[in-house]
Motif scaffolding. Structure first.
Motif, short mmCIF file in Angstrom:
data_model
loop_
_atom_site.label_atom_id
_atom_site.label_comp_id
_atom_site.label_asym_id
_atom_site.label_seq_id
_atom_site.Cartn_x
_atom_site.Cartn_y
_atom_site.Cartn_z
N LYS A 127 0.85 -1.19 0.00
CA LYS A 127 0.00 0.00 0.00
C LYS A 127 0.88 1.24 0.00
O LYS A 127 1.81 1.34 0.79
CB LYS A 127 -0.91 0.00 1.24
CG LYS A 127 -1.77 1.23 1.41
CD LYS A 127 -2.55 1.13 2.73
CE LYS A 127 -3.33 2.40 3.03
NZ LYS A 127 -4.01 2.33 4.36
N GLY B 224 2.30 5.09 0.41
CA GLY B 224 2.21 6.06 1.48
C GLY B 224 3.46 6.91 1.60
O GLY B 224 4.56 6.46 1.29
N ILE C 133 4.57 8.23 6.62
CA ILE C 133 3.70 7.29 7.32
C ILE C 133 4.01 7.30 8.82
O ILE C 133 5.16 7.06 9.21
CB ILE C 133 3.88 5.87 6.76
CG1 ILE C 133 3.59 5.83 5.25
CG2 ILE C 133 3.00 4.87 7.50
CD1 ILE C 133 4.04 4.54 4.57
N PRO C 134 3.04 7.56 9.66
CA PRO C 134 3.27 7.48 11.10
C PRO C 134 3.62 6.04 11.51
O PRO C 134 3.08 5.08 10.95
CB PRO C 134 1.94 7.91 11.72
CG PRO C 134 1.21 8.62 10.64
CD PRO C 134 1.65 7.97 9.35
N THR C 135 4.48 5.91 12.48
CA THR C 135 4.90 4.58 12.93
C THR C 135 3.71 3.71 13.30
O THR C 135 3.65 2.52 12.96
CB THR C 135 5.85 4.69 14.13
OG1 THR C 135 6.98 5.49 13.77
CG2 THR C 135 6.33 3.32 14.58
N GLN C 136 2.72 4.30 13.97
CA GLN C 136 1.58 3.52 14.45
C GLN C 136 0.69 3.00 13.32
O GLN C 136 -0.14 2.12 13.53
CB GLN C 136 0.74 4.32 15.45
CG GLN C 136 0.11 5.59 14.90
CD GLN C 136 0.96 6.82 15.07
OE1 GLN C 136 2.20 6.74 15.06
NE2 GLN C 136 0.32 7.97 15.26
N HIS C 137 0.86 3.54 12.10
CA HIS C 137 0.06 3.08 10.96
C HIS C 137 0.91 2.33 9.92
O HIS C 137 0.39 1.91 8.89
CB HIS C 137 -0.63 4.26 10.29
CG HIS C 137 -1.58 5.00 11.17
ND1 HIS C 137 -2.56 4.36 11.90
CD2 HIS C 137 -1.70 6.33 11.46
CE1 HIS C 137 -3.26 5.25 12.60
NE2 HIS C 137 -2.75 6.45 12.36
N ALA C 138 2.19 2.18 10.20
CA ALA C 138 3.11 1.64 9.19
C ALA C 138 2.78 0.21 8.79
O ALA C 138 2.89 -0.17 7.61
CB ALA C 138 4.55 1.72 9.69
N ASP D 245 0.04 -1.13 8.38
CA ASP D 245 -1.08 -1.17 7.43
C ASP D 245 -0.59 -1.22 5.99
O ASP D 245 -1.37 -1.57 5.08
CB ASP D 245 -1.97 0.07 7.59
CG ASP D 245 -2.66 0.13 8.95
OD1 ASP D 245 -2.76 -0.92 9.61
OD2 ASP D 245 -3.07 1.24 9.36
N HIS D 246 0.67 -0.88 5.77
CA HIS D 246 1.23 -0.82 4.42
C HIS D 246 1.96 -2.10 4.03
O HIS D 246 2.47 -2.21 2.92
CB HIS D 246 2.17 0.39 4.30
CG HIS D 246 1.46 1.69 4.45
ND1 HIS D 246 1.12 2.49 3.38
CD2 HIS D 246 1.00 2.34 5.56
CE1 HIS D 246 0.49 3.58 3.81
NE2 HIS D 246 0.40 3.50 5.13
N PRO E 166 7.87 -1.30 11.78
CA PRO E 166 7.11 -0.05 11.65
C PRO E 166 8.00 1.19 11.61
O PRO E 166 7.75 2.12 10.83
CB PRO E 166 6.22 -0.05 12.90
CG PRO E 166 6.11 -1.46 13.30
CD PRO E 166 7.42 -2.09 12.95
N SER F 109 8.33 3.83 8.44
CA SER F 109 8.07 5.25 8.69
C SER F 109 9.24 6.11 8.27
O SER F 109 9.08 7.15 7.61
CB SER F 109 7.75 5.46 10.17
OG SER F 109 7.51 6.82 10.45
#
Length: 235
Positions: A88, A90, A93-98, A100-101, A178, A182
């Motif tokens: 995905k 990006g 990318i914030p670490t807390q959402h990494a 997701d990719h 993550p 990021s």
């Protein structure tokens, strides 16, 4: 539009449990990402921020494919690594959402012409000739996150001719998956097909023709690489 000559086939890696293949866009590698390996390479892991180098997409080779001892080296090394496949796009990318990719994970071998890498390092030059040569990125089948989840820990090991050489845990990564994603995304946009080789534990060492290298990561299985004689006519 016509090309002046045929373009190379799209580099790709296998997908576990499927006939599909995952297209490879870029290969990023994290340098010295296990503290014990950083020390064995003569560096202080507490002082070095994360840094990256790259390999060309067509350096990727599947598990089980024989790799010929490469040209211009007399110190050819194995490096067991966890591989991350991005699915995905990006940027920043914030670490807390990494996570997701992440599309999936695989076992990898960052093959290295160590003598060329160290010579370049001593002269303050890029590592390309030591790291980015043909067949230098052995990557096994990618396991989708939907099947294996995310890997924050688990044994990573490498043996040569059934002799254990590397033995560590993914929990020993200095920079987690993550964090790596990021940090990379702050420099350039991550896109599907980007591959990240996350670094190797301590215990790196030489391979010679006739060796059989096996790497295993808990939850991802193993990959194998037989090493054959240098191609005739190479230096």
């Amino acid at each position: 539009m016509a090309f002046v000559f045929d373009p190379i086939p799209q580099p790709s890696v296998a997908v576990a449990g499927s006939d599909d293949r995952l297209p490879v866009r870029r290969v990023f590698c994290v340098g010295r990402n296990y503290a014990a390996h950083a020390r064995e390479m003569g560096k202080d892991p507490d002082r070095d921020p994360p840094f990256f180098f790259t390999k060309p997409a067509d350096a990727v080779v599947d598990s089980g494919v024989a790799v010929a001892y490469p040209a211009e080296t007399s110190n050819f090394h194995y490096e067991a690594e966890l591989v991350v496949a991005i699915g995905k796009a990006g940027r920043d990318i914030p670490t807390q959402h990494a996570l997701d990719h992440v599309w999936g994970y695989a076992v990898g071998n960052d093959l290295t012409r160590r003598d060329l890498q160290l010579a370049a390092r001593e002269q303050g030059r890029p590592w390309d000739w030591g790291k980015a040569f043909d067949f230098s990125a052995v990557i096994g089948p990618v396991h989708p996150v939907a099947q294996v989840g995310h890997l924050g820990r688990g044994r990573i090991s490498l043996s040569v001719n059934d002799v254990l050489k590397q033995d560590s845990d993914l929990a020993n990564l200095i920079w987690s998956v993550p964090e790596i994603i990021s940090i990379l995304s702050q420099s350039m946009e991550m896109k599907p097909g980007d591959i990240i080789m996350t670094g190797t534990p301590e215990g790196v060492g030489p391979l010679v023709p006739g060796d059989h290298c096996v790497i295993e990561i808990e939850g991802l299985g193993k990959i194998e690489t037989p090493i054959t004689e240098r191609v005739k006519g190479q230096a």
